[in-house]
Enzyme design. Structure first.
Site, PDB file in Angstrom:
ATOM      1  N   GLU A 187      -2.778 127.519 -84.038  1.00 61.75           N
ATOM      2  CA  GLU A 187      -3.660 128.666 -83.817  1.00 61.75           C
ATOM      3  C   GLU A 187      -5.127 128.270 -83.946  1.00 61.75           C
ATOM      4  O   GLU A 187      -5.472 127.316 -84.636  1.00 61.75           O
ATOM      5  CB  GLU A 187      -3.354 129.802 -84.795  1.00 61.75           C
ATOM      6  CG  GLU A 187      -3.901 129.591 -86.193  1.00 61.75           C
ATOM      7  CD  GLU A 187      -3.897 130.870 -87.049  1.00 61.75           C
ATOM      8  OE1 GLU A 187      -3.032 131.738 -86.854  1.00 61.75           O
ATOM      9  OE2 GLU A 187      -4.763 130.954 -87.939  1.00 61.75           O
TER      10      GLU A 187
ATOM     11  N   LYS B  77       4.210 129.999 -92.730  1.00 67.62           N
ATOM     12  CA  LYS B  77       2.781 130.216 -92.533  1.00 67.62           C
ATOM     13  C   LYS B  77       2.066 129.858 -93.835  1.00 67.62           C
ATOM     14  O   LYS B  77       2.292 130.473 -94.876  1.00 67.62           O
ATOM     15  CB  LYS B  77       2.488 131.659 -92.136  1.00 67.62           C
ATOM     16  CG  LYS B  77       1.043 131.854 -91.679  1.00 67.62           C
ATOM     17  CD  LYS B  77       0.857 133.213 -91.044  1.00 67.62           C
ATOM     18  CE  LYS B  77      -0.581 133.385 -90.586  1.00 67.62           C
ATOM     19  NZ  LYS B  77      -0.839 134.760 -90.115  1.00 67.62           N
TER      20      LYS B  77
ATOM     21  N   LYS C  27       4.211 139.473 -95.778  1.00 61.69           N
ATOM     22  CA  LYS C  27       2.958 139.150 -96.481  1.00 61.69           C
ATOM     23  C   LYS C  27       2.783 140.159 -97.611  1.00 61.69           C
ATOM     24  O   LYS C  27       2.633 141.349 -97.368  1.00 61.69           O
ATOM     25  CB  LYS C  27       1.801 139.253 -95.478  1.00 61.69           C
ATOM     26  CG  LYS C  27       0.437 138.941 -96.034  1.00 61.69           C
ATOM     27  CD  LYS C  27      -0.687 139.409 -95.113  1.00 61.69           C
ATOM     28  CE  LYS C  27      -0.732 138.683 -93.793  1.00 61.69           C
ATOM     29  NZ  LYS C  27      -1.924 139.055 -93.002  1.00 61.69           N
TER      30      LYS C  27
ATOM     31  N   GLU D  70       5.774 139.441 -89.732  1.00 59.93           N
ATOM     32  CA  GLU D  70       5.331 138.638 -90.877  1.00 59.93           C
ATOM     33  C   GLU D  70       5.549 139.341 -92.218  1.00 59.93           C
ATOM     34  O   GLU D  70       5.250 140.524 -92.364  1.00 59.93           O
ATOM     35  CB  GLU D  70       3.843 138.316 -90.724  1.00 59.93           C
ATOM     36  CG  GLU D  70       3.326 137.369 -91.793  1.00 59.93           C
ATOM     37  CD  GLU D  70       2.054 136.697 -91.348  1.00 59.93           C
ATOM     38  OE1 GLU D  70       2.146 135.615 -90.731  1.00 59.93           O
ATOM     39  OE2 GLU D  70       0.968 137.264 -91.592  1.00 59.93           O
TER      40      GLU D  70
ATOM     41  N   GLU E 241      -2.499 136.978 -82.395  1.00 60.95           N
ATOM     42  CA  GLU E 241      -2.345 137.156 -83.838  1.00 60.95           C
ATOM     43  C   GLU E 241      -3.485 137.995 -84.414  1.00 60.95           C
ATOM     44  O   GLU E 241      -4.640 137.826 -84.042  1.00 60.95           O
ATOM     45  CB  GLU E 241      -2.339 135.801 -84.543  1.00 60.95           C
ATOM     46  CG  GLU E 241      -1.288 134.825 -84.019  1.00 60.95           C
ATOM     47  CD  GLU E 241      -1.426 133.467 -84.680  1.00 60.95           C
ATOM     48  OE1 GLU E 241      -1.535 133.409 -85.914  1.00 60.95           O
ATOM     49  OE2 GLU E 241      -1.463 132.454 -83.953  1.00 60.95           O
ATOM     50  N   SER E 242      -3.134 138.883 -85.330  1.00 61.47           N
ATOM     51  CA  SER E 242      -4.069 139.752 -86.072  1.00 61.47           C
ATOM     52  C   SER E 242      -4.559 140.921 -85.216  1.00 61.47           C
ATOM     53  O   SER E 242      -4.613 140.838 -83.987  1.00 61.47           O
ATOM     54  CB  SER E 242      -5.280 138.982 -86.609  1.00 61.47           C
ATOM     55  OG  SER E 242      -4.895 137.973 -87.512  1.00 61.47           O
TER      56      SER E 242
ATOM     57  N   ASN F  58      -6.036 133.805 -82.800  1.00 64.63           N
ATOM     58  CA  ASN F  58      -6.207 134.734 -83.913  1.00 64.63           C
ATOM     59  C   ASN F  58      -7.538 135.442 -83.736  1.00 64.63           C
ATOM     60  O   ASN F  58      -8.587 134.794 -83.701  1.00 64.63           O
ATOM     61  CB  ASN F  58      -6.145 133.990 -85.247  1.00 64.63           C
ATOM     62  CG  ASN F  58      -5.903 134.931 -86.413  1.00 64.63           C
ATOM     63  OD1 ASN F  58      -6.530 135.991 -86.515  1.00 64.63           O
ATOM     64  ND2 ASN F  58      -5.001 134.565 -87.299  1.00 64.63           N
TER      65      ASN F  58
END
Length: 254
Positions: A159, A110, A50, A48, A210-211, A180
């Site tokens: 998600e 996203k 970001k 990703e 995710e995360s 997530n």
């Protein structure tokens, strides 16, 4: 008191009220399949881009998203996620366009999608897929947006954060489901959440964690649980050399 997601959605609704669609409704046939990219025997990485976040502040100021995208592809990313929210994450739809033109792997938009105009905008920017967040939408809207994406030739990654929404998402049986592990109230991550939620995921869906993923051990842990992919952003961007960080992360699996 509003959590960060509520604050972002409030701003997003204001943005949507001012948005004038400048594209013609069409079906896109440019898409690279995110589902196919994640359907490999080994765990696949959605890397990703970001620039900042409400939690971290500025993550990698003055970053070159196009170079980062090329580095991600060169070091083994299966797909790239681009944050397109400007106010909270420092992204833009133009960054997504530039990234998509620079790589040959699927690119995910996203953002905090609450309107089908954003899905059409994603397609017009050449995105291959888009993110839907269960906590931001009703079950009816989730279903509607998944179908709308399918109609115009885009895939969706659906998600959820909270256990309450695991059932909602499972009932929709999406092609790609994301868990997530960030708690939206405290904004903390708990990697053990991936194990807790795995059994509630639809068996036929591609499963993405995710995360909260920082190390090769984290990656091996979620791979051993049965996840097909991992979406990793902040931990790569914070190193200052995201492509190199991804190479080390993947290299640590062997």
């Amino acid at each position: 008191m509003m959590n960060i997601l509520d604050q972002i959605l409030d701003v997003k609704r204001q943005e949507m009220a001012q948005m004038v669609p400048s594209f013609v409704i069409e079906k896109f046939d440019h898409a690279r399949s995110l589902k196919d990219a994640l359907s490999t025997p080994e765990i696949s990485i959605i890397a990703e881009i970001k620039m900042k976040s409400p939690i971290e502040g500025n993550i990698l100021p003055n970053a070159d998203p196009v170079q980062i995208a090329k580095d991600f592809e060169a070091t083994g990313a299966a797909a790239i996620s681009v944050l397109t929210d400007e106010q909270f994450f420092g992204g833009s739809i133009d960054i997504l366009k530039e990234v998509r033109a620079a790589v040959s792997i699927p690119v995910l938009r996203k953002d905090f999608i609450i309107n089908d105009c954003q899905i059409m905008e994603a397609g017009s920017a050449m995105a291959d897929a888009f993110l839907l967040i269960a906590e931001a939408l009703t079950e009816e809207d989730l279903c509607s947006f998944i179908n709308y994406g399918n109609e115009i030739g885009l895939e969706s990654l659906v998600e959820f954060h909270s256990e309450d929404n695991a059932e909602v998402v499972a009932a929709l049986n999406p092609d790609i489901v994301g868990v997530n592990c960030r708690d939206l109230k405290t904004m903390t991550t708990d990697i053990n959440y991936f194990e807790k939620m795995f059994s509630s995921l639809p068996s036929g869906s591609i499963k993405v964690a995710e995360s909260g993923i920082y190390t090769s051990d984290d990656l091996k842990y979620i791979s051993d649980l049965g996840y097909d992919g991992a979406l990793i952003g902040t931990s790569l961007m914070k190193t200052g050399n995201p492509g190199n960080a991804l190479e080390e992360l993947i290299g640590g699996l062997s």
